[in-house]
Design a protein around this motif. Structure first.
Motif, PDB file in Angstrom:
ATOM      1  N   GLU A  60       0.814  -1.213   0.000  1.00  0.00           N
ATOM      2  CA  GLU A  60       0.000   0.000   0.000  1.00  0.00           C
ATOM      3  C   GLU A  60       0.853   1.271   0.000  1.00  0.00           C
ATOM      4  OE1 GLU A  60      -2.249  -3.352   1.938  1.00  0.00           O
ATOM      5  OE2 GLU A  60      -0.219  -2.524   2.045  1.00  0.00           O
ATOM      6  N   GLY A  61       2.169   1.113   0.212  1.00  0.00           N
ATOM      7  CA  GLY A  61       3.059   2.260   0.216  1.00  0.00           C
ATOM      8  C   GLY A  61       3.411   2.767   1.600  1.00  0.00           C
ATOM      9  N   ASN A  62       2.692   2.326   2.635  1.00  0.00           N
ATOM     10  CA  ASN A  62       3.040   2.731   3.992  1.00  0.00           C
ATOM     11  C   ASN A  62       4.151   1.837   4.534  1.00  0.00           C
ATOM     12  OD1 ASN A  62       1.427   0.478   4.104  1.00  0.00           O
ATOM     13  ND2 ASN A  62       0.186   1.177   5.815  1.00  0.00           N
ATOM     14  N   PHE A  63       4.685   2.175   5.695  1.00  0.00           N
ATOM     15  CA  PHE A  63       5.833   1.432   6.213  1.00  0.00           C
ATOM     16  C   PHE A  63       5.914   1.556   7.728  1.00  0.00           C
ATOM     17  CE2 PHE A  63       7.122   5.649   4.729  1.00  0.00           C
ATOM     18  CZ  PHE A  63       7.764   6.194   5.842  1.00  0.00           C
ATOM     19  N   ILE A  64       6.680   0.654   8.323  1.00  0.00           N
ATOM     20  CA  ILE A  64       6.960   0.692   9.755  1.00  0.00           C
ATOM     21  C   ILE A  64       8.463   0.607   9.945  1.00  0.00           C
ATOM     22  CG2 ILE A  64       4.752  -0.311  10.468  1.00  0.00           C
ATOM     23  CD1 ILE A  64       6.155  -2.991  10.793  1.00  0.00           C
TER      24      ILE A  64
END
Length: 248
Positions: A135-139
């Protein structure tokens, strides 16, 4: 399928990835899933990829080619002011690629999915490690989640959870990851040799030790055979099961 791991230590970062890609049991090939970039004295980056090969390769190509302005000829990856901004750029580019290739737009569960592990250090900051989702998000990795796995991770996770120590030398971390990969390879035919490893030492700001292990590598053979023998010995040393007697 794939198996990649990024490990955060106090002494640096260790990355490992397999190289098997397949489109069926009769169409297997070797493709590196590890890419590195460096500007000595300024920054070092390592990117591990899993998922649809066309998606991940397109993402990397887009990151590199859109940054080749004739006047600069410098990758956008190498122009970001921080590791956070670098992870943000990778995530946005991955989402962009998925959006124009997937039949259902940005449907991360589709066959065009991909994910990344990004790690490295930029001068003025600390070594950082991120996992970037389709989705393009990250941690970001930290004390409570000091390593990331992508791909076929379930077989190799137990040894990491039981053995990881943030103070361990990078040499022990490489050995630990080789055991994790050997367990995965023995359990899943979609993950296979050769294995690529990249080590980065904190504040060095240059690519460190890198090696590829295949089934002929003597050290890998010692790790694989030694771990199997050690597991058998540990099992045999456990107390035998004695069935309880009825009414006892």
């Amino acid at each position: 399928m794939t198996y990649c791991v990024g490990l955060l230590l106090k002494r640096g970062l260790v990355f490992m990835s397999d190289t098997r890609t397949n489109a069926g049991i009769d169409n297997i090939s070797v493709v590196t899933k590890m890419r590195t970039w460096e500007v000595p004295g300024e920054r070092f980056l390592c990117l591990l990829s899993a998922g649809n090969l066309a998606t991940t390769q397109s993402t990397i190509s887009l990151l590199e080619e859109r940054c080749l302005a004739p006047a600069q000829r410098k990758s956008a990856l190498l122009a970001q002011p921080s590791m956070f901004q670098t992870a943000k750029l990778v995530g946005e580019t991955l989402r962009e690629v998925i959006s124009y290739t997937a039949e259902t737009g940005q449907e991360a569960s589709g066959r065009f999915m991909g994910s990344f592990i990004l790690g490295g250090q930029i001068a003025g900051g600390q070594p950082r490690l991120f996992m970037i989702y389709p989705e393009g998000n990250f941690i970001e990795a930290g004390p409570d989640n000091p390593f990331f796995q992508i791909g076929e991770h379930k077989y190799g996770r137990p040894i990491l959870v039981r053995t990881y120590d943030p103070e361990m030398p990078v040499e022990d971390a490489v050995k630990l990851l080789l055991v994790s990969f050997d367990s995965t390879i023995k359990s899943n035919l979609s993950v296979g040799l050769p294995i690529d490893v990249q080590v980065y030492e904190t504040d060095s700001l240059v690519a460190g030790f890198r090696q590829r292990f295949d089934d002929r590598d003597p050290y890998y053979r010692k790790i694989s055979d030694g771990w199997s023998d050690a597991l058998k010995s540990a099992f045999e040393s456990l107390p035998p099961f004695v069935p309880s007697r009825p009414g006892a």
